[in-house]
Design a protein around this motif. Structure first.
Motif, PDB file in Angstrom:
ATOM      1  N   ALA A  99      -5.484  -2.251  -6.614  1.00  0.00           N
ATOM      2  CA  ALA A  99      -6.562  -1.294  -6.330  1.00  0.00           C
ATOM      3  C   ALA A  99      -6.050  -0.102  -5.540  1.00  0.00           C
ATOM      4  O   ALA A  99      -6.571   1.009  -5.660  1.00  0.00           O
ATOM      5  CB  ALA A  99      -7.695  -1.991  -5.578  1.00  0.00           C
ATOM      6  N   GLU A 102      -5.174   3.022  -7.336  1.00  0.00           N
ATOM      7  CA  GLU A 102      -6.276   3.859  -7.809  1.00  0.00           C
ATOM      8  C   GLU A 102      -7.161   4.355  -6.678  1.00  0.00           C
ATOM      9  O   GLU A 102      -8.111   5.107  -6.924  1.00  0.00           O
ATOM     10  CB  GLU A 102      -7.140   3.069  -8.798  1.00  0.00           C
ATOM     11  N   ARG A 104      -9.208   2.436  -4.892  1.00  0.00           N
ATOM     12  CA  ARG A 104     -10.473   1.825  -5.316  1.00  0.00           C
ATOM     13  C   ARG A 104     -10.884   0.701  -4.385  1.00  0.00           C
ATOM     14  O   ARG A 104     -10.041  -0.003  -3.834  1.00  0.00           O
ATOM     15  CB  ARG A 104     -10.312   1.290  -6.735  1.00  0.00           C
ATOM     16  N   TYR A 114     -12.202  -7.356 -12.094  1.00  0.00           N
ATOM     17  CA  TYR A 114     -11.347  -6.176 -11.970  1.00  0.00           C
ATOM     18  C   TYR A 114      -9.970  -6.425 -12.565  1.00  0.00           C
ATOM     19  O   TYR A 114      -9.428  -5.600 -13.305  1.00  0.00           O
ATOM     20  CB  TYR A 114     -11.225  -5.793 -10.499  1.00  0.00           C
TER      21      TYR A 114
END
Length: 468
Positions: A99, A102, A104, A114
């Motif tokens: 993550a 990104e 995120r 995810y």
């Protein structure tokens, strides 16, 4: 789990994982990463270093507060050390690392969903599988982590081994180990308190090597290995510094000592910078060094096996080599290592013994390289004469063949009959510039049972190598 009180009711806030990544950071600059970690220390009491430029912290905040904490962390790092920073948040460490690529925040409980859509090559971020396994899976039609997680676990373990099975569980959003620090077993913590403080990095690292060996010996005796290493150093000024690094469960004592070097380089540099040139008392000198393992797992689960041991002769030899490194420096003791290249001289390199990773092994056949196995003895370049059945010299022609069939090789005053031969193979290197090189290879088996790799360059033959 931790809790907060809202109107008399305890609301449980799950422990989540935040990963901070510095995308422009040089992964080799471990010492310079110390100021970044000091900046993170202002926001959280615990930071785990995954690698230089990548760190993880436990996060216990409500869903609405996670984004604000990420922004505060990014602003802190940018303001104090001038580095761009991106963050990722998820339940587990693996999902949080991905993550962070990104920037995120994965919703709580959403790791599996995810991860399911991520490309199969992201499996390499686990550190448990080789790129070849990812390519094999792709050839089998397994293009995403979700498809990999859906495979039968027993089949994955049987085909790719226990490490790939653990990677599969990570891909499914499982094995989300907490980052919360736990006290290490005192019996497994090793420490060194020198009579004279370590004033230089090299002195401290020299002591760290046997300290790391003591630690690995203690773990091996209990069939254990660790996935985290906490390095603690105390200085003459009374300052205590502590940092936890993630380590590979198959790491050797040399790998652990290298982590200590990285950390000490950052700490001692910061201490000297803060003290200034007037610090003549050596207040930044290290008076105590301690290593504590964390994340203990069994040797079998780690893939190390139960049968690794060193006999007494090997242990004595390694001790002598380490002593030479202590006297002459870590680069003084070197080992042979395979490298890429066409010529035999290009395919052999060296690396510092147990100091740095050796040059990467060739990833595939080098265009025009001599096929394996290579000669056992190289670099002799003995001049030879290659003769035909009439005793006339055999020439390597420009069009890529020989002027006659080789029948005799004359070397060192001996005439040896050619039993069999293979080739010739003409080679042209650096044809685009003034340093063009052209030569021809020829393999021969001789009547005395020997075999040689012959090279003709500039009209002259030489034995570039001898086969065992």
């Amino acid at each position: 789990m931790s809790g907060t009180v809202v109107s008399g009711t305890v609301v449980r806030v799950p422990s989540r994982t935040l990963v901070a990544r510095l995308p422009d950071w040089d992964r080799e600059d471990a010492a310079g990463f110390a100021p970044v970690l000091d900046a993170l220390d202002l926001l959280t009491p615990y930071v785990e270093v995954l690698e230089p430029g990548l760190a993880a912290v436990p996060l216990r905040r409500g869903a609405g507060e996670e984004a604000a904490f990420c922004e505060a962390l990014i602003d802190t790092v940018s303001g104090l050390v001038g580095q761009d920073c991106v963050t990722g948040v998820a339940d587990g460490l693996f999902a949080a690392v991905l993550a962070a690529d990104e920037g995120r925040i994965v919703p709580s409980g959403g790791d599996a969903a995810y991860l399911a859509g991520r490309d199969i090559t992201d499996l390499r971020a686990t550190g448990l599988v080789d790129p070849e396994i990812c390519e094999t899976l792709r050839h089998l039609g397994i293009d995403t982590l979700g498809a990999f997680a859906a495979l039968p676990g027993a089949a994955v373990a049987e085909r790719f081994g226990p490490a790939a099975r653990r990677a599969q569980r990570l891909a499914a959003g499982q094995l989300a180990r907490p980052l919360v620090p736990r006290p290490a077993d005192p019996d497994l913590t090793v420490a060194e308190t020198p009579e004279t403080p370590f004033a230089t990095i090299e002195q401290a690292v020299t002591a760290a090597r046997p300290l790391a060996e003591r630690l690995t010996a203690l773990l091996d005796a209990r069939n254990l290995t660790c996935t985290r290493l906490t390095v603690t150093a105390r200085t003459a000024a009374g300052l205590t510094r502590r940092r936890t690094w993630q380590v590979d469960p198959t790491a050797t004592a040399a790998d652990l000592a290298r982590r200590v070097r990285w950390q000490l380089e950052g700490w001692l540099l910061a201490a000297r910078t803060a003290a200034g040139p007037e610090d003549e008392q050596g207040t930044g000198a290290v008076t105590a060094l301690e290593l504590a393992p964390g994340g203990l797992i069994g040797l079998v689960a780690a893939g190390k096996g139960l049968w690794e041991f060193k006999d007494a002769a090997t242990a004595r030899a390694e001790g002598a080599l380490r002593h030479a490194q202590t006297l002459l420096g870590p680069e003084a003791v070197r080992i042979a290592a395979a490298t890429d290249g066409r010529d035999l001289s290009e395919r052999a390199g060296t690396a510092a013994w147990e100091a740095e990773a050796p040059p990467p092994a060739p990833s595939g056949p080098w265009p025009g390289a001599l096929p394996d196995p290579p000669p056992a003895l190289v670099g002799t370049d003995d001049p030879v004469d290659v003769l035909d059945a009439t005793g006339a010299p055999v020439l390597a022609l420009a069009r890529g063949d020989l002027s006659a069939t080789p029948a005799v090789v004359r070397t060192g005053g001996r005439r040896l009959r050619v039993v069999a031969w293979a080739g010739p193979w003409p080679v042209t290197e650096r044809w685009w510039g003034a340093a063009t090189r052209r030569y021809t290879r020829l393999q021969v088996e001789l009547a005395d049972g020997s075999a040689a790799l012959l090279v003709c360059e500039g009209g002259r033959w030489k034995a570039a190598g001898w086969y065992d």
